[in-house]
Write a protein that holds these residues in place. Structure first.
Motif, PDB file in Angstrom:
ATOM      1  N   VAL A 192       0.853  -1.192   0.000  1.00 16.50           N
ATOM      2  CA  VAL A 192       0.000   0.000   0.000  1.00 16.50           C
ATOM      3  C   VAL A 192       0.885   1.236   0.000  1.00 16.50           C
ATOM      4  O   VAL A 192       1.726   1.408   0.870  1.00 16.50           O
ATOM      5  CB  VAL A 192      -0.949   0.002   1.219  1.00 16.50           C
ATOM      6  CG1 VAL A 192      -1.756   1.285   1.226  1.00 16.50           C
ATOM      7  CG2 VAL A 192      -1.864  -1.201   1.176  1.00 16.50           C
ATOM      8  N   ASP A 193       0.666   2.074  -1.039  1.00 18.82           N
ATOM      9  CA  ASP A 193       1.510   3.248  -1.208  1.00 18.82           C
ATOM     10  C   ASP A 193       0.834   4.452  -0.571  1.00 18.82           C
ATOM     11  O   ASP A 193      -0.364   4.655  -0.751  1.00 18.82           O
ATOM     12  CB  ASP A 193       1.738   3.486  -2.697  1.00 18.82           C
ATOM     13  CG  ASP A 193       2.676   4.658  -2.920  1.00 18.82           C
ATOM     14  OD1 ASP A 193       3.875   4.492  -2.620  1.00 18.82           O
ATOM     15  OD2 ASP A 193       2.200   5.717  -3.357  1.00 18.82           O
ATOM     16  N   PHE A 194       1.613   5.262   0.119  1.00 19.10           N
ATOM     17  CA  PHE A 194       1.002   6.399   0.807  1.00 19.10           C
ATOM     18  C   PHE A 194       0.391   7.374  -0.187  1.00 19.10           C
ATOM     19  O   PHE A 194      -0.774   7.713  -0.138  1.00 19.10           O
ATOM     20  CB  PHE A 194       2.033   7.097   1.696  1.00 19.10           C
ATOM     21  CG  PHE A 194       1.449   8.262   2.432  1.00 19.10           C
ATOM     22  CD1 PHE A 194       0.570   8.066   3.486  1.00 19.10           C
ATOM     23  CD2 PHE A 194       1.751   9.560   2.055  1.00 19.10           C
ATOM     24  CE1 PHE A 194       0.000   9.135   4.148  1.00 19.10           C
ATOM     25  CE2 PHE A 194       1.181  10.638   2.717  1.00 19.10           C
ATOM     26  CZ  PHE A 194       0.306  10.416   3.772  1.00 19.10           C
ATOM     27  N   ARG A 195       1.209   7.814  -1.158  1.00 20.61           N
ATOM     28  CA  ARG A 195       0.740   8.830  -2.101  1.00 20.61           C
ATOM     29  C   ARG A 195      -0.344   8.264  -3.031  1.00 20.61           C
ATOM     30  O   ARG A 195      -1.418   8.838  -3.170  1.00 20.61           O
ATOM     31  CB  ARG A 195       1.948   9.335  -2.894  1.00 20.61           C
ATOM     32  CG  ARG A 195       1.618  10.244  -4.066  1.00 20.61           C
ATOM     33  CD  ARG A 195       1.095  11.593  -3.589  1.00 20.61           C
ATOM     34  NE  ARG A 195       0.436  12.315  -4.670  1.00 20.61           N
ATOM     35  CZ  ARG A 195      -0.762  12.065  -5.132  1.00 20.61           C
ATOM     36  NH1 ARG A 195      -1.474  11.092  -4.616  1.00 20.61           N
ATOM     37  NH2 ARG A 195      -1.286  12.769  -6.112  1.00 20.61           N
ATOM     38  N   GLU A 196      -0.050   7.093  -3.619  1.00 24.91           N
ATOM     39  CA  GLU A 196      -0.950   6.536  -4.635  1.00 24.91           C
ATOM     40  C   GLU A 196      -2.280   6.075  -4.053  1.00 24.91           C
ATOM     41  O   GLU A 196      -3.329   6.222  -4.675  1.00 24.91           O
ATOM     42  CB  GLU A 196      -0.277   5.347  -5.332  1.00 24.91           C
ATOM     43  CG  GLU A 196       0.683   5.731  -6.428  1.00 24.91           C
ATOM     44  CD  GLU A 196      -0.014   6.433  -7.576  1.00 24.91           C
ATOM     45  OE1 GLU A 196      -1.098   5.945  -7.969  1.00 24.91           O
ATOM     46  OE2 GLU A 196       0.492   7.469  -8.047  1.00 24.91           O
ATOM     47  N   ASP A 197      -2.241   5.496  -2.893  1.00 27.65           N
ATOM     48  CA  ASP A 197      -3.449   4.864  -2.383  1.00 27.65           C
ATOM     49  C   ASP A 197      -4.128   5.683  -1.286  1.00 27.65           C
ATOM     50  O   ASP A 197      -5.293   6.019  -1.383  1.00 27.65           O
ATOM     51  CB  ASP A 197      -3.114   3.467  -1.860  1.00 27.65           C
ATOM     52  CG  ASP A 197      -2.490   2.619  -2.958  1.00 27.65           C
ATOM     53  OD1 ASP A 197      -2.978   2.712  -4.100  1.00 27.65           O
ATOM     54  OD2 ASP A 197      -1.525   1.905  -2.679  1.00 27.65           O
ATOM     55  N   ILE A 198      -3.332   5.990  -0.248  1.00 27.82           N
ATOM     56  CA  ILE A 198      -3.975   6.618   0.907  1.00 27.82           C
ATOM     57  C   ILE A 198      -4.375   8.059   0.590  1.00 27.82           C
ATOM     58  O   ILE A 198      -5.518   8.464   0.803  1.00 27.82           O
ATOM     59  CB  ILE A 198      -3.056   6.537   2.134  1.00 27.82           C
ATOM     60  CG1 ILE A 198      -2.887   5.055   2.472  1.00 27.82           C
ATOM     61  CG2 ILE A 198      -3.657   7.310   3.304  1.00 27.82           C
ATOM     62  CD1 ILE A 198      -2.167   4.770   3.730  1.00 27.82           C
ATOM     63  N   VAL A 199      -3.443   8.846   0.039  1.00 30.04           N
ATOM     64  CA  VAL A 199      -3.771  10.249  -0.243  1.00 30.04           C
ATOM     65  C   VAL A 199      -4.914  10.332  -1.258  1.00 30.04           C
ATOM     66  O   VAL A 199      -5.850  11.114  -1.090  1.00 30.04           O
ATOM     67  CB  VAL A 199      -2.532  11.019  -0.736  1.00 30.04           C
ATOM     68  CG1 VAL A 199      -2.935  12.391  -1.239  1.00 30.04           C
ATOM     69  CG2 VAL A 199      -1.524  11.151   0.388  1.00 30.04           C
ATOM     70  N   ASN A 200      -4.873   9.496  -2.272  1.00 28.11           N
ATOM     71  CA  ASN A 200      -5.966   9.515  -3.254  1.00 28.11           C
ATOM     72  C   ASN A 200      -7.307   9.159  -2.608  1.00 28.11           C
ATOM     73  O   ASN A 200      -8.328   9.744  -2.944  1.00 28.11           O
ATOM     74  CB  ASN A 200      -5.667   8.559  -4.400  1.00 28.11           C
ATOM     75  CG  ASN A 200      -4.754   9.210  -5.429  1.00 28.11           C
ATOM     76  OD1 ASN A 200      -4.575  10.428  -5.413  1.00 28.11           O
ATOM     77  ND2 ASN A 200      -4.177   8.409  -6.302  1.00 28.11           N
TER      78      ASN A 200
END
Ligand SMILES: Nc1ncnc2c1ncn2[C@@H]1O[C@H](COP(=O)(O)OP(=O)(O)OP(=O)(O)O)[C@@H](O)[C@H]1O
Ligand SMILES: [Mg+2]
Lengths: 260, 268
Positions: A192-200
């Motif tokens: 799980v990527d912070f920028r790609e998944d969580i921020v989006n």
């Protein structure tokens, strides 16, 4: 035939008018938002109301959705011998998609409808009129705090939904079925990527929060000041904001995850 | 003291869509006086108050409050004027999400920087005046209709306004509260040096407390005079109203086709 056309034209123009009113209303909310931030307790009170009201339903639904994901995901993954990837599947589905969308749909039917009913009733019982006569702007004092309260609550509720969902997936996958606990968590963390998944995901839930709150306060403020008027407005809040959420979700997903 | 009347209404016309509600109204509220507006249900009394408060715009003519034409005021100036006016709404319009205390304190908190202890004392004073000091912790849903109206009264005087507008202050009150509220309206007016408009059906009670009375029927002023003049009046309108007779020039029915015609239509 002409009658049919005239009717259609009338329907279209009146819809467009309403959209125009709603847009102007949206601008007015921003214009009169000073009070909501200067007197933060007004807004926090609304965060509390709309947030707390939706807390139980969000947590319970999150848990069940996560548990279902655990079952379905395991069933599919184990055919390819990659049951350890269950953590990834559960987390990504929730954080990217189901968390923001399902939480927003629940929020619309729980808190959004309540906001519409409250503002509509305040209008029907002349409370907004009385406020105006007391030289207090109802958009600044009543509408804007509820709008911002909803906008702030939404990402928090979506995050809570996802967290409960991951916990539900863990319960079913690891505790019940017996997927390896270490790989469940470590694969999730690694992928799980912070920028790609969580921020989006957060951006999505923020946009949905704006949509639901906007529709809810507008429908309430625009409601016909009668009992039927308010109940009709409440229904429209749920229908309109649910459709708008799903449409916006498609657009946002297309923009965010293109080519990944 | 400024001798110009506080409220002057000239040739006021107003229609909702195409239906004419008020036509050619001329009316003055002199400073320091209590003026009553009477008329049958639906004749446009509440509409007239909303025009004075600037919530509706006249179709033609003007309303002047304190020398300013209300419908020409900028939003800021209109709000400044409203801070100095109090309005009691026909159905109370209490804020249902606040306690009685917070309702009365609302304007003080919105418009002044008074410390909370002082607000507490002022609110208690206003509630005491309407006999509801003991009810300050209740929510509006826990009040009876008459109590709610008295709380609304206390709320509308919370900033000691120069102009008070009362929409049916006597409706739904028992005889004791009714005369207390009547006396209160008079006393408040005199103590604050304010001017008041009272919209009411209650002829007997208002004759006791008001200085001048206007009768409105079908959107026009049909009679006016001081309390004594009204009591002695032989004008049929006034006579019918003061003595509460069903038959007379005051129409009881909402305008429509004659009843006979409608029955005939149903037959055909
Ligand atoms: N928002 C509105 N849209 C259209 N017509 C309205 C509206 N509000 C009031 N009216 C009409 O205007 C007329 C006057 O209404 P108003 O409320 O001023 O009467 P009123 O004199 O205060 O009556 P009451 O003594 O029953 O309170 C009524 O016939 C009513 O049908
Ligand atoms: Mg009325």
């Amino acid at each position: 035939m002409t009658k049919l056309l005239a009717n259609l034209g009338h329907q279209v123009t009146s819809r467009l008018w309403r959209l125009g009113f709603a847009s102007r209303f949206f601008l007015a909310i921003f214009l009169y938002s000073g009070t909501s931030f200067r007197r933060l307790q007004l807004t926090l009170r609304e965060v509390f109301f709309s947030g707390v009201m939706s807390l139980i339903i969000i947590m319970v639904s999150g848990l069940f959705v996560g548990m279902v994901l655990g079952l379905q995901g395991y069933d599919t993954l184990q055919r390819y011998g990659s049951a350890e990837a269950l953590g990834i599947l559960v987390a990504l589905s929730l954080v990217r998609e189901l968390g923001p969308v399902v939480a927003a749909l629940l929020f619309a039917s729980r808190a959004g409808s309540a906001i519409t009913a409250e503002i509509g009733l305040m209008k029907a019982t002349e409370q907004l009129s009385a406020m105006e006569m007391m030289a207090v702007n109802p958009i600044a004092r009543v509408v804007a705090p509820r709008f911002w309260g909803g906008v702030i609550s939404m990402p928090l509720l979506a995050a809570l939904f996802s967290a409960m969902g991951i916990f539900g997936g863990y319960l079913v996958g690891v505790v019940l079925i017996g997927v390896d606990e270490g790989s469940f968590w470590s694969q999730m963390q690694a992928t799980v990527d912070f920028r790609e998944d969580i921020v989006n995901g957060i951006i999505k839930s923020f946009v949905f929060g704006v949509i639901v709150s906007w529709v809810a306060v507008f429908e309430g403020y625009d409601a016909e000041p009668t009992a039927e008027g308010v109940s009709g407005a409440t229904t429209r809040t749920v229908v309109t904001s649910s459709l708008a959420i799903l449409a916006a979700d498609f657009v946002l997903t297309a923009l965010m995850f293109r080519g990944v | 003291m400024n001798q110009e009347p506080l409220v002057q209404i000239r040739d006021l016309n107003f229609s909702y869509d195409s239906r004419k509600i008020l036509s050619g109204i001329n009316l003055t509220i002199p400073r320091g006086k209590v003026v009553a507006i009477m008329g049958s249900s639906g004749c446009g009394k509440t509409t007239l108050l909303r025009l004075i408060g600037g919530q509706l715009k006249p179709s033609s003519g003007e309303v002047k409050v304190n020398g300013q034409v209300v419908h020409e005021l900028s939003p800021e100036a209109l709000y400044a004027m409203r801070r100095r006016t109090g309005m009691l709404f026909q159905f109370g319009a209490l804020f249902t999400d606040m306690s009685v205390f917070d309702n009365v304190a609302f304007q003080m908190r919105e418009h002044t920087d008074l410390p909370e202890e002082l607000i507490h004392d002022l609110v208690m004073m206003k509630l005491h005046a309407v006999g509801l000091r003991g009810a300050h912790n209740l929510m509006p849903s826990e009040l009876s209709g008459g109590m709610a109206r008295r709380v609304a009264l206390a709320r509308s005087i919370s900033l000691d306004p120069m102009l008070m507008m009362y929409d049916e202050p006597f409706a739904g009150l028992d005889p004791i509260s009714l005369s207390i509220v009547g006396v209160l309206i008079r006393k408040l007016n005199d103590a604050l040096g304010a001017s008041s408009v009272v919209v009411t059906h209650d002829v007997q009670e208002s004759l006791k407390i008001v200085d001048y009375i206007y009768f409105v029927s079908a959107g026009k002023i049909v009679a006016e005079g001081t309390a004594d003049e009204i009591r002695q009046s032989k004008t049929p309108y006034v006579h019918q109203f003061v003595w509460g007779e069903a038959d007379g020039p005051v129409p009881f029915h909402y305008p429509s086709v004659p009843y006979g015609d409608e029955l005939m239509q149903a037959v055909n």
